[in-house]
Design a protein around this motif. Structure first.
Motif, short mmCIF file in Angstrom:
data_model
loop_
_atom_site.label_atom_id
_atom_site.label_comp_id
_atom_site.label_asym_id
_atom_site.label_seq_id
_atom_site.Cartn_x
_atom_site.Cartn_y
_atom_site.Cartn_z
N ASP A 138 1.07 14.44 -0.73
CA ASP A 138 -0.16 15.26 -0.65
C ASP A 138 -0.98 14.99 0.60
O ASP A 138 -1.83 15.79 0.98
CB ASP A 138 -1.02 14.94 -1.88
N ALA B 153 2.20 10.30 -6.10
CA ALA B 153 1.70 9.64 -7.31
C ALA B 153 0.34 10.23 -7.65
O ALA B 153 -0.05 10.28 -8.82
CB ALA B 153 1.59 8.13 -7.08
N GLU B 154 -0.37 10.68 -6.65
CA GLU B 154 -1.72 11.19 -6.83
C GLU B 154 -1.71 12.55 -7.55
O GLU B 154 -2.42 12.73 -8.53
CB GLU B 154 -2.38 11.33 -5.46
N LYS C 201 2.99 9.87 -1.39
CA LYS C 201 1.78 10.42 -0.77
C LYS C 201 2.10 11.73 -0.05
O LYS C 201 1.58 12.01 1.03
CB LYS C 201 1.11 9.42 0.18
N ASN D 120 0.79 -1.25 0.00
CA ASN D 120 0.00 0.00 0.00
C ASN D 120 0.81 1.28 0.00
O ASN D 120 0.26 2.34 0.30
CB ASN D 120 -0.93 0.05 1.23
N SER D 121 2.08 1.23 -0.33
CA SER D 121 2.86 2.47 -0.32
C SER D 121 2.66 3.27 -1.60
O SER D 121 3.08 4.43 -1.68
CB SER D 121 4.33 2.17 -0.07
N GLY D 122 2.02 2.65 -2.59
CA GLY D 122 1.74 3.39 -3.83
C GLY D 122 2.63 3.00 -5.00
O GLY D 122 2.73 3.74 -5.97
N LYS D 123 3.25 1.82 -4.92
CA LYS D 123 4.13 1.36 -5.99
C LYS D 123 3.37 1.24 -7.31
O LYS D 123 3.82 1.72 -8.35
CB LYS D 123 4.77 0.01 -5.63
N SER D 124 2.21 0.61 -7.25
CA SER D 124 1.44 0.38 -8.48
C SER D 124 0.96 1.71 -9.06
O SER D 124 0.99 1.91 -10.28
CB SER D 124 0.26 -0.53 -8.21
N MET D 125 0.54 2.61 -8.18
CA MET D 125 0.05 3.90 -8.67
C MET D 125 1.17 4.69 -9.33
O MET D 125 0.96 5.35 -10.34
CB MET D 125 -0.54 4.69 -7.50
#
Ligand SMILES: Nc1nc2c(ncn2[C@@H]2O[C@H](COP(=O)(O)OP(=O)(O)O)[C@@H](O)[C@H]2O)c(=O)[nH]1
Ligand SMILES: [Mg+2]
Length: 326
Positions: free
Chosen positions: A208, A234-235, A206, A89-94
């Motif tokens: 943000d 990433a967002e 993240k 859930n750290s945002g690797k895929s995003m």
């Protein structure tokens, strides 16, 4: 010419000799191919490894696929391969979604990503391969995950700046890497066998989200000496342009363009060479005849060289334009 084999190569070769299954053999051969120094003195060895690799791959392709014990690997493409490594859930895929055309699944529950997914990230005029991976976590013990990380050219350690468990998660990731004998970040090189140093960057994702700035400060305080730290989102896309450049830096490669004598300067796809390469290394890449026939070259680049003559030992720089003469 002496082969000048590195400890990494010797270790991979040792693992190849000790391998009992074809999976282990393949993994070791791939690592041998990735770590063998590329020069004239190792050409025969390189060819030999390639031959063994293709034989094993052909054998593997004929085997029926069994669900259990399935092995994943990612063929390298572009200027270099960078693995995304980190807790769930750290945002690797995003990140991979935002930076490439690949579309890995992104979700707010852990272990969404079960298989590796490569995507090509543009940086200026080249493409860098990013590999989205399942989390580096004791609950995902598949050995192929660590094999992919070992085989990658560099790693991005992705952590979630908005997660209260950030430090604990990072320590878990680092511990898992240590178990797999992957050394990341600055520090005395481990000399016991099997260890591999992986160039890496700590990505605070993240940015943000709430609490991110405070976490970033803590992260820099605690890990700043070990890792270069880059905050991104990433967002919102914040920091992603810097990330492209940092990933390129991490690969420690240079881009060199060639031009034919008498022809106009036209920038085509660059040759990608290791930082520290010399004119002769480029010549070998362009055509093996140049290795013996190269007399000199002219170089345009970095404001200093305007078609200046250089010899075989000339140290190439990123964005040099070279005209080879024989
Ligand atoms: N606020 C915020 N959320 C993010 C960011 N990147 C990812 N997420 C969210 O974090 C969750 C996990 O993302 P994912 O890419 O699946 O993480 P992975 O397990 O590391 O691959 C998802 O709900 C994403 O929407 C970001 O930069 N900011
Ligand atoms: Mg994922």
């Amino acid at each position: 010419m002496p082969a000048n084999l590195t400890p990494e190569y010797m270790e991979a070769e040792r693992r190849f000799k000790a391998a009992t299954t074809s999976e282990e053999k393949l993994a070791a051969l791939e690592e041998m191919m990735a770590t063998i120094p590329r020069h004239k003195g190792t050409e025969k060895m390189q060819a030999d490894i390639k031959r063994r690799l293709s034989k094993l791959r052909t054998e593997q392709a004929r085997k029926p696929v069994s669900r259990a014990g399935i092995i994943h690997r990612v063929e390298k493409e572009g200027a270099g391969q960078v693995a995304l490594v980190g807790p769930p859930n750290s945002g690797k895929s995003m990140l991979v979604r935002q930076l490439t055309h690949a579309t890995p699944e992104v979700a707010d529950y852990p272990f969404t990503t079960r298989v590796p997914l490569p995507g090509m990230m543009k940086f200026e005029d080249i493409q860098i391969q990013l590999v989205d991976l399942p989390p580096v976590h004791p609950d995902f013990p598949e050995s192929w995950l660590y094999q992919i990380i070992r085989n990658a050219d560099a790693a991005l350690l992705v952590v979630d700046l908005s997660d209260p468990d950030l430090l604990e998660d990072l320590e878990t990731t680092l511990l898992q890497l240590e178990k797999a004998k992957v050394q990341v970040g600055a520090g005395a090189a481990r000399s016991d066998t099997g260890w591999l140093v992986k160039r890496s960057l700590l990505l605070g994702n993240k940015l943000d989200a709430g609490g991110a700035l405070e976490s970033l400060e803590v992260l820099k305080d605690l890990y700043g000496a070990r890792f270069e730290t880059l905050p991104v989102s990433a967002e919102t896309g914040q920091g992603l342009e810097e990330l492209r450049l940092s990933a390129f830096d991490l690969l420690e490669v240079i881009r060199v363009y060639t031009k034919a004598p008498g022809k106009k300067l036209e920038l085509t796809a660059p040759y990608i060479l290791k930082r520290g390469s010399r004119l002769l290394d480029l010549a070998a890449h362009v055509h093996h005849d140049f290795l013996t026939q190269l007399k000199y070259a002219r170089v345009w680049g970095h404001g200093k060289f305007e078609g200046q003559m250089v010899n075989r030992d000339y140290l190439l720089a990123d964005k040099d334009v070279v005209e080879l003469h024989r």
